[in-house]
Write a protein that holds these residues in place. Structure first.
Motif, PDB file in Angstrom:
ATOM      1  N   LYS A  59     -39.221   8.271  21.878  1.00  0.00           N
ATOM      2  CA  LYS A  59     -38.964   8.248  23.324  1.00  0.00           C
ATOM      3  C   LYS A  59     -40.198   7.768  24.091  1.00  0.00           C
ATOM      4  O   LYS A  59     -40.100   6.933  25.007  1.00  0.00           O
ATOM      5  CB  LYS A  59     -38.565   9.652  23.791  1.00  0.00           C
ATOM      6  CG  LYS A  59     -38.249   9.757  25.271  1.00  0.00           C
ATOM      7  CD  LYS A  59     -37.858  11.195  25.632  1.00  0.00           C
ATOM      8  CE  LYS A  59     -37.604  11.326  27.131  1.00  0.00           C
ATOM      9  NZ  LYS A  59     -37.239  12.731  27.493  1.00  0.00           N
ATOM     10  N   LEU A  60     -41.366   8.262  23.710  1.00  0.00           N
ATOM     11  CA  LEU A  60     -42.617   7.854  24.350  1.00  0.00           C
ATOM     12  C   LEU A  60     -42.933   6.388  24.063  1.00  0.00           C
ATOM     13  O   LEU A  60     -43.442   5.667  24.934  1.00  0.00           O
ATOM     14  CB  LEU A  60     -43.764   8.742  23.878  1.00  0.00           C
ATOM     15  CG  LEU A  60     -43.711  10.204  24.350  1.00  0.00           C
ATOM     16  CD1 LEU A  60     -44.747  11.046  23.600  1.00  0.00           C
ATOM     17  CD2 LEU A  60     -43.959  10.288  25.865  1.00  0.00           C
ATOM     18  N   GLN A  61     -42.639   5.926  22.858  1.00  0.00           N
ATOM     19  CA  GLN A  61     -42.859   4.520  22.521  1.00  0.00           C
ATOM     20  C   GLN A  61     -42.026   3.607  23.411  1.00  0.00           C
ATOM     21  O   GLN A  61     -42.519   2.595  23.934  1.00  0.00           O
ATOM     22  CB  GLN A  61     -42.517   4.273  21.049  1.00  0.00           C
ATOM     23  CG  GLN A  61     -43.511   4.843  20.057  1.00  0.00           C
ATOM     24  CD  GLN A  61     -43.039   4.722  18.617  1.00  0.00           C
ATOM     25  OE1 GLN A  61     -41.865   4.443  18.354  1.00  0.00           O
ATOM     26  NE2 GLN A  61     -43.935   4.921  17.669  1.00  0.00           N
ATOM     27  N   LYS A  62     -40.766   3.955  23.581  1.00  0.00           N
ATOM     28  CA  LYS A  62     -39.879   3.127  24.398  1.00  0.00           C
ATOM     29  C   LYS A  62     -40.319   3.121  25.855  1.00  0.00           C
ATOM     30  O   LYS A  62     -40.282   2.069  26.517  1.00  0.00           O
ATOM     31  CB  LYS A  62     -38.441   3.631  24.259  1.00  0.00           C
ATOM     32  CG  LYS A  62     -37.862   3.411  22.860  1.00  0.00           C
ATOM     33  CD  LYS A  62     -36.459   4.014  22.712  1.00  0.00           C
ATOM     34  CE  LYS A  62     -35.899   3.754  21.318  1.00  0.00           C
ATOM     35  NZ  LYS A  62     -34.561   4.362  21.108  1.00  0.00           N
ATOM     36  N   ALA A  63     -40.757   4.273  26.333  1.00  0.00           N
ATOM     37  CA  ALA A  63     -41.220   4.348  27.725  1.00  0.00           C
ATOM     38  C   ALA A  63     -42.497   3.534  27.923  1.00  0.00           C
ATOM     39  O   ALA A  63     -42.656   2.842  28.941  1.00  0.00           O
ATOM     40  CB  ALA A  63     -41.468   5.806  28.110  1.00  0.00           C
TER      41      ALA A  63
ATOM     42  N   VAL B  10     -50.028   1.217  22.526  1.00  0.00           N
ATOM     43  CA  VAL B  10     -49.067   0.251  23.053  1.00  0.00           C
ATOM     44  C   VAL B  10     -49.698  -0.580  24.170  1.00  0.00           C
ATOM     45  O   VAL B  10     -49.402  -1.778  24.315  1.00  0.00           O
ATOM     46  CB  VAL B  10     -47.792   0.968  23.551  1.00  0.00           C
ATOM     47  CG1 VAL B  10     -46.851  -0.012  24.252  1.00  0.00           C
ATOM     48  CG2 VAL B  10     -47.073   1.634  22.384  1.00  0.00           C
ATOM     49  N   GLY B  11     -50.596   0.028  24.930  1.00  0.00           N
ATOM     50  CA  GLY B  11     -51.252  -0.671  26.031  1.00  0.00           C
ATOM     51  C   GLY B  11     -52.561  -1.342  25.668  1.00  0.00           C
ATOM     52  O   GLY B  11     -53.321  -1.752  26.548  1.00  0.00           O
ATOM     53  N   SER B  12     -52.835  -1.494  24.373  1.00  0.00           N
ATOM     54  CA  SER B  12     -54.136  -2.015  23.933  1.00  0.00           C
ATOM     55  C   SER B  12     -54.239  -3.535  23.957  1.00  0.00           C
ATOM     56  O   SER B  12     -55.300  -4.093  23.694  1.00  0.00           O
ATOM     57  CB  SER B  12     -54.445  -1.515  22.514  1.00  0.00           C
ATOM     58  OG  SER B  12     -53.448  -1.967  21.600  1.00  0.00           O
ATOM     59  N   GLY B  13     -53.126  -4.210  24.248  1.00  0.00           N
ATOM     60  CA  GLY B  13     -53.154  -5.662  24.337  1.00  0.00           C
ATOM     61  C   GLY B  13     -52.631  -6.369  23.103  1.00  0.00           C
ATOM     62  O   GLY B  13     -52.507  -7.601  23.102  1.00  0.00           O
ATOM     63  N   TYR B  14     -52.318  -5.629  22.061  1.00  0.00           N
ATOM     64  CA  TYR B  14     -51.788  -6.230  20.838  1.00  0.00           C
ATOM     65  C   TYR B  14     -50.296  -6.508  20.984  1.00  0.00           C
ATOM     66  O   TYR B  14     -49.573  -5.755  21.618  1.00  0.00           O
ATOM     67  CB  TYR B  14     -52.041  -5.317  19.640  1.00  0.00           C
ATOM     68  CG  TYR B  14     -53.496  -5.257  19.231  1.00  0.00           C
ATOM     69  CD1 TYR B  14     -53.999  -6.127  18.270  1.00  0.00           C
ATOM     70  CD2 TYR B  14     -54.364  -4.344  19.824  1.00  0.00           C
ATOM     71  CE1 TYR B  14     -55.334  -6.081  17.893  1.00  0.00           C
ATOM     72  CE2 TYR B  14     -55.708  -4.295  19.464  1.00  0.00           C
ATOM     73  CZ  TYR B  14     -56.178  -5.170  18.494  1.00  0.00           C
ATOM     74  OH  TYR B  14     -57.509  -5.120  18.141  1.00  0.00           O
ATOM     75  N   ARG B  15     -49.852  -7.583  20.350  1.00  0.00           N
ATOM     76  CA  ARG B  15     -48.445  -7.965  20.430  1.00  0.00           C
ATOM     77  C   ARG B  15     -47.568  -7.094  19.538  1.00  0.00           C
ATOM     78  O   ARG B  15     -46.396  -6.873  19.840  1.00  0.00           O
ATOM     79  CB  ARG B  15     -48.287  -9.441  20.019  1.00  0.00           C
ATOM     80  CG  ARG B  15     -49.004 -10.405  20.950  1.00  0.00           C
ATOM     81  CD  ARG B  15     -48.379 -10.434  22.325  1.00  0.00           C
ATOM     82  NE  ARG B  15     -49.072 -11.337  23.238  1.00  0.00           N
ATOM     83  CZ  ARG B  15     -48.712 -11.577  24.488  1.00  0.00           C
ATOM     84  NH1 ARG B  15     -47.640 -10.956  24.977  1.00  0.00           N
ATOM     85  NH2 ARG B  15     -49.397 -12.387  25.257  1.00  0.00           N
TER      86      ARG B  15
ATOM     87  N   THR C  56     -43.488   0.941  26.143  1.00  0.00           N
ATOM     88  CA  THR C  56     -43.228  -0.486  25.933  1.00  0.00           C
ATOM     89  C   THR C  56     -42.751  -1.166  27.203  1.00  0.00           C
ATOM     90  O   THR C  56     -43.195  -2.280  27.534  1.00  0.00           O
ATOM     91  CB  THR C  56     -42.189  -0.680  24.814  1.00  0.00           C
ATOM     92  OG1 THR C  56     -42.679  -0.090  23.607  1.00  0.00           O
ATOM     93  CG2 THR C  56     -41.927  -2.152  24.563  1.00  0.00           C
ATOM     94  N   VAL C  57     -41.862  -0.521  27.933  1.00  0.00           N
ATOM     95  CA  VAL C  57     -41.306  -1.152  29.140  1.00  0.00           C
ATOM     96  C   VAL C  57     -42.329  -1.254  30.259  1.00  0.00           C
ATOM     97  O   VAL C  57     -42.132  -1.997  31.225  1.00  0.00           O
ATOM     98  CB  VAL C  57     -40.051  -0.396  29.637  1.00  0.00           C
ATOM     99  CG1 VAL C  57     -38.961  -0.423  28.588  1.00  0.00           C
ATOM    100  CG2 VAL C  57     -40.391   1.036  30.038  1.00  0.00           C
ATOM    101  N   GLN C  58     -43.440  -0.539  30.146  1.00  0.00           N
ATOM    102  CA  GLN C  58     -44.478  -0.578  31.167  1.00  0.00           C
ATOM    103  C   GLN C  58     -45.464  -1.726  30.972  1.00  0.00           C
ATOM    104  O   GLN C  58     -46.316  -1.980  31.826  1.00  0.00           O
ATOM    105  CB  GLN C  58     -45.247   0.745  31.183  1.00  0.00           C
ATOM    106  CG  GLN C  58     -44.407   1.939  31.602  1.00  0.00           C
ATOM    107  CD  GLN C  58     -45.168   3.252  31.481  1.00  0.00           C
ATOM    108  OE1 GLN C  58     -46.387   3.265  31.335  1.00  0.00           O
ATOM    109  NE2 GLN C  58     -44.443   4.354  31.550  1.00  0.00           N
ATOM    110  N   GLN C  59     -45.349  -2.446  29.833  1.00  0.00           N
ATOM    111  CA  GLN C  59     -46.298  -3.519  29.546  1.00  0.00           C
ATOM    112  C   GLN C  59     -45.869  -4.818  30.231  1.00  0.00           C
ATOM    113  O   GLN C  59     -44.689  -5.066  30.445  1.00  0.00           O
ATOM    114  CB  GLN C  59     -46.412  -3.738  28.040  1.00  0.00           C
ATOM    115  CG  GLN C  59     -46.752  -2.484  27.257  1.00  0.00           C
ATOM    116  CD  GLN C  59     -47.969  -1.760  27.790  1.00  0.00           C
ATOM    117  OE1 GLN C  59     -49.033  -2.354  27.976  1.00  0.00           O
ATOM    118  NE2 GLN C  59     -47.811  -0.469  28.044  1.00  0.00           N
ATOM    119  N   CYS C  60     -46.858  -5.657  30.525  1.00  0.00           N
ATOM    120  CA  CYS C  60     -46.572  -6.925  31.194  1.00  0.00           C
ATOM    121  C   CYS C  60     -46.218  -8.035  30.202  1.00  0.00           C
ATOM    122  O   CYS C  60     -45.902  -9.154  30.609  1.00  0.00           O
ATOM    123  CB  CYS C  60     -47.764  -7.349  32.051  1.00  0.00           C
ATOM    124  SG  CYS C  60     -49.302  -7.563  31.129  1.00  0.00           S
TER     125      CYS C  60
END
Length: 372
Positions: free
Chosen positions: A78-82, A49-54, A84-88
């Protein structure tokens, strides 16, 4: 960067069936049941999720991924949703489950449907085709149980489709298979051709099909699709080649021309390029615990492997259809030869037959192809 696919095997090769053609049987990871640990799952999700891909696509695969249990998938979402919200920037998460369906009960189905999982059910057609190859360790066919689960998903409004492996026994029954899938509400169909080397003879397995046989099979499916005249019915290979002919993007990984956007994560966190290369050290590029996806994808090892996998033969370089198929699947380029050789893909002639049939149809419909 647009999208990346994480092919996650939460229980590695462990399965509740023993299908004739399963390529996982050739692996030597372990025959014991291992379920991916929470810390590894957390790293898989946070790193992708944090790899920079849209768009990040999670394909839950196996073996049989549902052996991991409902709690595992609830935690994954649950981990996916958490994460996702941490991305800019916004990140779209897509979940796909490839399953034989046997372990999906109503509780699991409710969860998968509520979280918008697309469920790919492995089914080869009517029972007289399916049960020849898809059976348990005692040789008992699985068709009846699979159909029961499909009908349950249909009643509950799930998103699901069929993954059908095309073997010698499928070839005379293309029309029957298509009609059967339509009758069961399986309007999203993916036909995967079977060709493997037998470890006993070191030659093509007796149930393998040729490229031209696959081409003829898909053309029969196409003719049935035309007669049905229902645009909501999707045949993945036909859909993708038509998109390519009309100037769109071909999305099947086989024809993507870049295996580096499809990374398999094994139960212990090891990462391999392409789902067909699990536990093959030649395609191992790292471990999720010891590195970020963004770093792994820019490593020298990763770049060398993807560059080699992207090479096409001299024949392919001169082919008018190269922009559509991108040389095909790397796994099937090396099916009959050494992995270091640059070969034409095993199913190449079949792909050409399909594309040429579709091109003729497009022109007859008064549309000018835009593939060049």
């Amino acid at each position: 960067m647009l999208s990346i696919t994480a092919i996650v095997r939460p229980v590695s090769t462990t399965c509740n069936l023993s299908c004739y053609y399963c390529y996982n049987k050739r692996e030597t990871f372990s025959q014991r049941t291992h379920i991916m640990k929470v810390d590894i799952l957390d790293r898989v999700i946070s790193s992708f999720v944090g790899s920079g891909y849209r768009t990040v696509k999670f394909l839950w695969h196996g073996g049989e991924p549902m052996i991991a249990g409902l709690d595992f998938f609830q935690n994954a979402v649950k981990l996916q949703k958490a994460a996702t919200v941490q991305q800019c920037h916004p990140v779209i998460i897509k979940n796909n489950l490839q399953t034989n369906g046997l372990l999906i009960d109503k509780e699991k189905a409710e969860f998968l449907i509520s979280e918008k999982f697309h469920i790919g059910v492995s089914i080869d057609g009517p029972d007289y085709i399916h049960d020849q190859n898809r059976y348990d360790r005692f040789g008992k066919g699985s068709h009846k149980l699979v159909i029961d689960r499909i009908r349950m998903l249909k009643e509950m409004g799930g998103q699901f489709g069929a993954l059908s492996v095309v073997t010698k026994s499928s070839l005379p029954h293309a029309q029957d298979i298509f009609n059967f899938f339509i009758s069961e509400g399986l309007a999203d169909m993916h036909f995967s051709p079977y060709a493997e080397i037998s470890p006993e003879t070191n030659k093509l397995d007796k149930k393998s099909i040729t490229a031209r046989e696959f081409g003829h099979f898909i053309i029969e499916i196409f003719e049935a699709w035309k007669v049905l005249n229902n645009p909501s019915v999707k045949i993945r290979i036909i859909d993708n080649f038509l998109q390519g002919l009309l100037g769109g993007k071909v999305e099947i990984c086989t024809f993507a021309g870049n295996c580096g956007h499809h990374l398999l994560v094994e139960v212990n966190g090891d990462i391999f390029i392409c789902g067909r290369n699990a536990n093959n050290e030649r395609f191992r590029v790292g471990n999720i615990i010891r590195g970020e996806i963004s770093d792994i994808a820019t490593s020298q090892t990763f770049q060398k492997i993807t560059e080699r996998m992207g090479c096409v033969s001299k024949i392919c370089e001169k082919c008018k259809w190269l922009n559509l198929c991108k040389g095909g699947c790397n796994y099937y380029k090396t099916l009959l030869t050494d992995i270091s050789a640059i070969n034409t893909e095993y199913f190449c002639e079949g792909y050409k037959m399909i594309i040429e049939k579709l091109e003729d149809w497009v022109r007859l419909e008064g549309v000018i192809p835009q593939y060049l």
